[in-house]
Design a protein around this motif. Sequence first.
Motif, PDB file in Angstrom:
ATOM      1  N   ILE A   1      -2.333   8.003   2.437  1.00 30.91           N
ATOM      2  CA  ILE A   1      -2.289   7.260   1.277  1.00 30.91           C
ATOM      3  C   ILE A   1      -2.642   8.097   0.220  1.00 30.91           C
ATOM      4  O   ILE A   1      -4.104   8.754   0.284  1.00 30.91           O
ATOM      5  CB  ILE A   1      -3.281   5.962   1.530  1.00 30.91           C
ATOM      6  CG1 ILE A   1      -2.685   5.096   2.464  1.00 30.91           C
ATOM      7  CG2 ILE A   1      -3.462   5.251   0.319  1.00 30.91           C
ATOM      8  CD1 ILE A   1      -3.433   3.778   2.868  1.00 30.91           C
TER       9      ILE A   1
ATOM     10  N   VAL B   1      -8.472  -3.526   2.347  1.00 29.83           N
ATOM     11  CA  VAL B   1      -7.696  -4.106   1.507  1.00 29.83           C
ATOM     12  C   VAL B   1      -6.994  -5.658   2.313  1.00 29.83           C
ATOM     13  O   VAL B   1      -7.005  -6.557   1.773  1.00 29.83           O
ATOM     14  CB  VAL B   1      -6.264  -3.367   1.487  1.00 29.83           C
ATOM     15  CG1 VAL B   1      -5.023  -3.925   0.890  1.00 29.83           C
ATOM     16  CG2 VAL B   1      -6.502  -2.198   0.424  1.00 29.83           C
TER      17      VAL B   1
ATOM     18  N   VAL C   1       0.688  -1.125  -0.122  1.00 29.45           N
ATOM     19  CA  VAL C   1      -0.025  -0.132  -0.003  1.00 29.45           C
ATOM     20  C   VAL C   1       0.901   1.255  -0.138  1.00 29.45           C
ATOM     21  O   VAL C   1       1.584   1.431   0.977  1.00 29.45           O
ATOM     22  CB  VAL C   1      -1.163  -0.112   1.170  1.00 29.45           C
ATOM     23  CG1 VAL C   1      -1.688   1.391   1.262  1.00 29.45           C
ATOM     24  CG2 VAL C   1      -1.751  -1.259   1.375  1.00 29.45           C
TER      25      VAL C   1
END
Length: 446
Positions: free
Chosen positions: A343, A359, A238
């Motif tokens: 993010i 996720v 990520v």
Amino acid sequence: MKKLFTTLSNIWKIQELKERILFTLLILLVYRFVSHVVLPGVDPNALGANEKSGLLGLLDMFAGGSFSRVSILALGVMPYISASIVVQLLGIAVPSFQKMQKEGESGRKKMNQITRYLTVAITVVQSVGYVKTQVPPEAILLPNTLFLVLSTFVLTAGTLFVMWLGEKITDKGIGNGTSLIIMVGIIARLPVAISQEFSARVGSSSEGGGPVALVLEIVALFAVVMFTILIVQGVRKVPVQYAKKIVGNRQFGGVRQYIPLKVNAAGVMPIIFAQALMFIPGALMQFVPSFQDSWLIQFSNTTSLAYSLTFAFLIIAFTFFYTAITVNPTQMSDDMKKNGGFIPGVKPGFATSTFIDDVISKITFPGAIFLAIIAILPSIAVKFGIKQEFAHFFGGTSLLILVGVVLDTLQQIESYLLMRHYDGLMKTGRVTGRTGIPAASSNAAL
């Protein structure tokens, strides 16, 4: 091949690394030697084959055969692992333990001390049960009460000795001591398993198949190992962007990094929990004779379809459960926010926590499916005519521990090589470890 020899040569050039490897091998040799010492008051000739099956067979494999040999190290490191699991779960459910975990070094020492005391208590209870149920009466040379007291003391001391060996490996050796001791116990059974399979295929007691079948089995085992490595190594990266900070004339941050979310974040724990539950039907049949003709019999047969499907379902359920209690998306989001990270495309705070949780849920499902497949592969191997001893290496807890411990050890060796500006163990990428048994994570900090 040339690169391999060059890497081995570089390992030997690093004095500290060489000393750590030799120390580790010495401690493991001591462990294997002591594991063949039989309990005082036991006649080894009266033990016979004394082979174990089911959950007891798994414990015997982890102990390197000490369990069936009635060794002074019969219980091995398993009580310590049980204590570590209990302490880890208490750290999740009990506020006082949660507070202790956040106290840094002092809290870690308190947790380790509690784990040791709990190990002693568990070992005493398991020692009594082991002596009463696993030692054949005809092999006991002492009065029953004296033998019970003496054996309980010796078995407890043996477990503490193994725990001490593991700590010494972690402190002065290479790799994680507890995990390496378990791995050595598993590997110790491999030569016997290969010998039995060889005899079954091409030996004097051949059951058919010949060399071709044996080669196909070796190829299948290699494919299973590669598949297991993919599961253990698999991560979902990520991206995280950190804000720029100007301090004086220097710039900090502003770089993109990644959070590696593991496909198999739960490690081997779902299999261990599921195997513990699958042991219940067999125990009920043993203590309640009337159940021996009931539907429970199909759940005590490890090669039956009902057993495999139930086992797989439990593993999938425990994978989600254990991942949910060990991976905290909210804490990850808060830590990221405190350090000025975010993010890309996702708002900090609750939105980031939700994104990470989503996720994790998406990658945990295929990870749980693959973990269940690996767990039931030994049963499938037995169905295809492979000997039970050799089939253990086709999957399950033993294979996951072997792969995970080897990767962890290689990761440490590679770190030493890279610190000394030597090439690592792989041409591309890095060797990464895995999330292992709680005993490994606990013992690593000792």
